[in-house]
Scaffold this motif. Structure first.
Motif, PDB file in Angstrom:
ATOM      1  N   ARG A 121       0.831  -1.216   0.000  1.00  0.00           N
ATOM      2  CA  ARG A 121       0.000   0.000   0.000  1.00  0.00           C
ATOM      3  C   ARG A 121       0.860   1.259   0.000  1.00  0.00           C
ATOM      4  NH1 ARG A 121      -5.829  -0.724   0.898  1.00  0.00           N
ATOM      5  NH2 ARG A 121      -5.990  -2.969   0.698  1.00  0.00           N
ATOM      6  N   ILE A 122       1.923   1.227   0.776  1.00  0.00           N
ATOM      7  CA  ILE A 122       2.810   2.386   0.831  1.00  0.00           C
ATOM      8  C   ILE A 122       3.485   2.590  -0.523  1.00  0.00           C
ATOM      9  CG2 ILE A 122       4.907   3.292   1.911  1.00  0.00           C
ATOM     10  CD1 ILE A 122       3.866   2.003   4.501  1.00  0.00           C
ATOM     11  N   ARG A 123       3.855   1.501  -1.176  1.00  0.00           N
ATOM     12  CA  ARG A 123       4.452   1.599  -2.508  1.00  0.00           C
ATOM     13  C   ARG A 123       3.469   2.258  -3.483  1.00  0.00           C
ATOM     14  NH1 ARG A 123       8.617  -1.113  -4.684  1.00  0.00           N
ATOM     15  NH2 ARG A 123       8.535  -2.763  -3.121  1.00  0.00           N
ATOM     16  N   VAL A 124       2.187   1.861  -3.418  1.00  0.00           N
ATOM     17  CA  VAL A 124       1.172   2.447  -4.302  1.00  0.00           C
ATOM     18  C   VAL A 124       1.039   3.946  -4.048  1.00  0.00           C
ATOM     19  CG1 VAL A 124      -1.309   2.486  -4.795  1.00  0.00           C
ATOM     20  CG2 VAL A 124      -0.099   0.302  -4.644  1.00  0.00           C
ATOM     21  N   ILE A 125       1.023   4.335  -2.785  1.00  0.00           N
ATOM     22  CA  ILE A 125       0.906   5.752  -2.442  1.00  0.00           C
ATOM     23  C   ILE A 125       2.127   6.523  -2.936  1.00  0.00           C
ATOM     24  CG2 ILE A 125       0.849   7.404  -0.526  1.00  0.00           C
ATOM     25  CD1 ILE A 125      -0.827   5.254   0.997  1.00  0.00           C
ATOM     26  N   MET A 126       3.308   5.955  -2.735  1.00  0.00           N
ATOM     27  CA  MET A 126       4.533   6.627  -3.182  1.00  0.00           C
ATOM     28  C   MET A 126       4.570   6.747  -4.704  1.00  0.00           C
ATOM     29  SD  MET A 126       7.304   4.948  -0.566  1.00  0.00           S
ATOM     30  CE  MET A 126       8.740   5.848  -1.129  1.00  0.00           C
ATOM     31  N   LYS A 127       4.135   5.711  -5.415  1.00  0.00           N
ATOM     32  CA  LYS A 127       4.147   5.733  -6.876  1.00  0.00           C
ATOM     33  C   LYS A 127       3.069   6.642  -7.455  1.00  0.00           C
ATOM     34  CE  LYS A 127       6.616   1.808  -8.421  1.00  0.00           C
ATOM     35  NZ  LYS A 127       6.745   0.952  -9.568  1.00  0.00           N
ATOM     36  N   SER A 128       2.105   7.063  -6.634  1.00  0.00           N
ATOM     37  CA  SER A 128       1.069   7.967  -7.128  1.00  0.00           C
ATOM     38  C   SER A 128       1.622   9.362  -7.420  1.00  0.00           C
ATOM     39  CB  SER A 128      -0.092   8.051  -6.143  1.00  0.00           C
ATOM     40  OG  SER A 128       0.302   8.725  -4.965  1.00  0.00           O
ATOM     41  N   SER A 129       2.818   9.642  -6.921  1.00  0.00           N
ATOM     42  CA  SER A 129       3.472  10.914  -7.211  1.00  0.00           C
ATOM     43  C   SER A 129       4.117  10.842  -8.591  1.00  0.00           C
ATOM     44  CB  SER A 129       4.536  11.213  -6.162  1.00  0.00           C
ATOM     45  OG  SER A 129       5.267  12.356  -6.527  1.00  0.00           O
ATOM     46  N   PRO A 130       3.871  11.840  -9.437  1.00  0.00           N
ATOM     47  CA  PRO A 130       4.457  11.802 -10.782  1.00  0.00           C
ATOM     48  C   PRO A 130       5.981  11.915 -10.783  1.00  0.00           C
ATOM     49  CG  PRO A 130       3.224  13.837 -10.439  1.00  0.00           C
ATOM     50  CD  PRO A 130       3.019  12.990  -9.231  1.00  0.00           C
ATOM     51  N   GLU A 131       6.573  12.416  -9.700  1.00  0.00           N
ATOM     52  CA  GLU A 131       8.026  12.554  -9.635  1.00  0.00           C
ATOM     53  C   GLU A 131       8.740  11.249  -9.315  1.00  0.00           C
ATOM     54  OE1 GLU A 131       6.827  14.980  -6.864  1.00  0.00           O
ATOM     55  OE2 GLU A 131       6.212  16.430  -8.349  1.00  0.00           O
ATOM     56  N   VAL A 132       7.988  10.228  -8.883  1.00  0.00           N
ATOM     57  CA  VAL A 132       8.603   8.964  -8.477  1.00  0.00           C
ATOM     58  C   VAL A 132       8.521   7.969  -9.626  1.00  0.00           C
ATOM     59  CG1 VAL A 132       8.439   7.032  -6.861  1.00  0.00           C
ATOM     60  CG2 VAL A 132       8.005   9.354  -6.063  1.00  0.00           C
ATOM     61  N   SER A 133       9.693   7.466 -10.029  1.00  0.00           N
ATOM     62  CA  SER A 133       9.703   6.471 -11.105  1.00  0.00           C
ATOM     63  C   SER A 133       9.966   5.076 -10.554  1.00  0.00           C
ATOM     64  CB  SER A 133      10.745   6.829 -12.156  1.00  0.00           C
ATOM     65  OG  SER A 133      12.017   6.914 -11.550  1.00  0.00           O
ATOM     66  N   SER A 134      10.888   4.949  -9.615  1.00  0.00           N
ATOM     67  CA  SER A 134      11.152   3.662  -8.986  1.00  0.00           C
ATOM     68  C   SER A 134      11.389   3.879  -7.501  1.00  0.00           C
ATOM     69  CB  SER A 134      12.359   2.986  -9.629  1.00  0.00           C
ATOM     70  OG  SER A 134      13.522   3.746  -9.377  1.00  0.00           O
ATOM     71  N   ILE A 135      11.152   2.830  -6.723  1.00  0.00           N
ATOM     72  CA  ILE A 135      11.267   2.934  -5.271  1.00  0.00           C
ATOM     73  C   ILE A 135      12.222   1.854  -4.770  1.00  0.00           C
ATOM     74  CG2 ILE A 135      10.030   2.824  -3.084  1.00  0.00           C
ATOM     75  CD1 ILE A 135       7.528   3.665  -4.732  1.00  0.00           C
ATOM     76  N   ASN A 136      13.276   2.277  -4.128  1.00  0.00           N
ATOM     77  CA  ASN A 136      14.242   1.387  -3.510  1.00  0.00           C
ATOM     78  C   ASN A 136      13.570   0.688  -2.325  1.00  0.00           C
ATOM     79  OD1 ASN A 136      16.336   0.468  -1.767  1.00  0.00           O
ATOM     80  ND2 ASN A 136      17.758   1.915  -2.713  1.00  0.00           N
ATOM     81  N   GLN A 137      13.851  -0.589  -2.088  1.00  0.00           N
ATOM     82  CA  GLN A 137      13.226  -1.344  -1.001  1.00  0.00           C
ATOM     83  C   GLN A 137      13.548  -0.729   0.356  1.00  0.00           C
ATOM     84  OE1 GLN A 137      11.054  -3.621  -1.613  1.00  0.00           O
ATOM     85  NE2 GLN A 137      10.660  -4.280   0.473  1.00  0.00           N
ATOM     86  N   GLU A 138      14.785  -0.255   0.544  1.00  0.00           N
ATOM     87  CA  GLU A 138      15.152   0.368   1.819  1.00  0.00           C
ATOM     88  C   GLU A 138      14.368   1.652   2.044  1.00  0.00           C
ATOM     89  OE1 GLU A 138      17.525  -0.719  -0.354  1.00  0.00           O
ATOM     90  OE2 GLU A 138      18.271  -2.437   0.774  1.00  0.00           O
ATOM     91  N   ALA A 139      14.167   2.433   0.989  1.00  0.00           N
ATOM     92  CA  ALA A 139      13.384   3.668   1.100  1.00  0.00           C
ATOM     93  C   ALA A 139      11.937   3.355   1.448  1.00  0.00           C
ATOM     94  CB  ALA A 139      13.455   4.452  -0.205  1.00  0.00           C
ATOM     95  N   LEU A 140      11.420   2.288   0.894  1.00  0.00           N
ATOM     96  CA  LEU A 140      10.045   1.876   1.174  1.00  0.00           C
ATOM     97  C   LEU A 140       9.877   1.504   2.643  1.00  0.00           C
ATOM     98  CD1 LEU A 140       7.222   1.157   0.025  1.00  0.00           C
ATOM     99  CD2 LEU A 140       8.133  -1.129  -0.413  1.00  0.00           C
ATOM    100  N   VAL A 141      10.792   0.717   3.165  1.00  0.00           N
ATOM    101  CA  VAL A 141      10.719   0.290   4.570  1.00  0.00           C
ATOM    102  C   VAL A 141      10.905   1.483   5.489  1.00  0.00           C
ATOM    103  CG1 VAL A 141      11.810  -1.139   6.351  1.00  0.00           C
ATOM    104  CG2 VAL A 141      11.399  -2.076   4.076  1.00  0.00           C
ATOM    105  N   LEU A 142      11.841   2.370   5.168  1.00  0.00           N
ATOM    106  CA  LEU A 142      12.064   3.557   6.003  1.00  0.00           C
ATOM    107  C   LEU A 142      10.858   4.492   5.994  1.00  0.00           C
ATOM    108  CD1 LEU A 142      15.803   4.351   5.231  1.00  0.00           C
ATOM    109  CD2 LEU A 142      14.834   3.521   7.381  1.00  0.00           C
ATOM    110  N   THR A 143      10.222   4.634   4.849  1.00  0.00           N
ATOM    111  CA  THR A 143       9.015   5.460   4.770  1.00  0.00           C
ATOM    112  C   THR A 143       7.894   4.855   5.609  1.00  0.00           C
ATOM    113  OG1 THR A 143       9.626   6.218   2.565  1.00  0.00           O
ATOM    114  CG2 THR A 143       7.318   6.470   3.197  1.00  0.00           C
ATOM    115  N   ALA A 144       7.750   3.541   5.550  1.00  0.00           N
ATOM    116  CA  ALA A 144       6.728   2.859   6.350  1.00  0.00           C
ATOM    117  C   ALA A 144       6.985   3.046   7.841  1.00  0.00           C
ATOM    118  CB  ALA A 144       6.692   1.369   6.002  1.00  0.00           C
TER     119      ALA A 144
END
Length: 119
Positions: A23-46
């Motif tokens: 779910r957090i990945r979906v929310i992060m990818k909803s931003s037009p500035e985000v093209s890819s999400i690093n797994q560590e960035a995803l966990v840290l954001t969560a």
């Protein structure tokens, strides 16, 4: 790192975060500035999101009116956002739009929008 991603998973192992990473990945990818999400960035954001929600709930409960009932209400959250200097950004972007049968709905405005109450 997602494997380490504290809560319990289906196998009973401890996790670093409780929020669903998909779910957090979906929310992060909803931003037009985000093209890819690093797994560590995803966990840290969560984890940062969990800590923020915990902080908001703790502050709101401590200063709220529902303390005697051991309850946290929307008005507790709203008053904390308005009174706290560090949480002022919430008072501008999250607001009460209607109250029907004890149910309250919140609308979150885009960062560029100004808050206005709707009936």
């Amino acid at each position: 790192m997602a494997d380490a991603a504290v809560g319990k998973d289906k196998c009973g192992e401890q996790r670093l975060v409780s929020l669903p990473l998909s779910r957090i990945r979906v929310i992060m990818k909803s931003s037009p500035e985000v093209s890819s999400i690093n797994q560590e960035a995803l966990v840290l954001t969560a984890k940062a999101t969990e800590l923020f929600v915990q902080y908001l709930a703790t502050c709101s409960y401590r200063h709220g009116s529902g303390k005697a009932k051991k309850a946290l209400t929307y008005s507790d959250l709203a008053s904390t956002a308005e009174e706290s200097e560090t949480l002022q950004f919430l008072a501008v972007r999250v607001f009460l739009t209607s109250e029907t049968a004890g149910c309250r709905r919140m609308h979150i405005l885009p960062a560029s929008g100004l808050a206005s109450r709707q009936p």
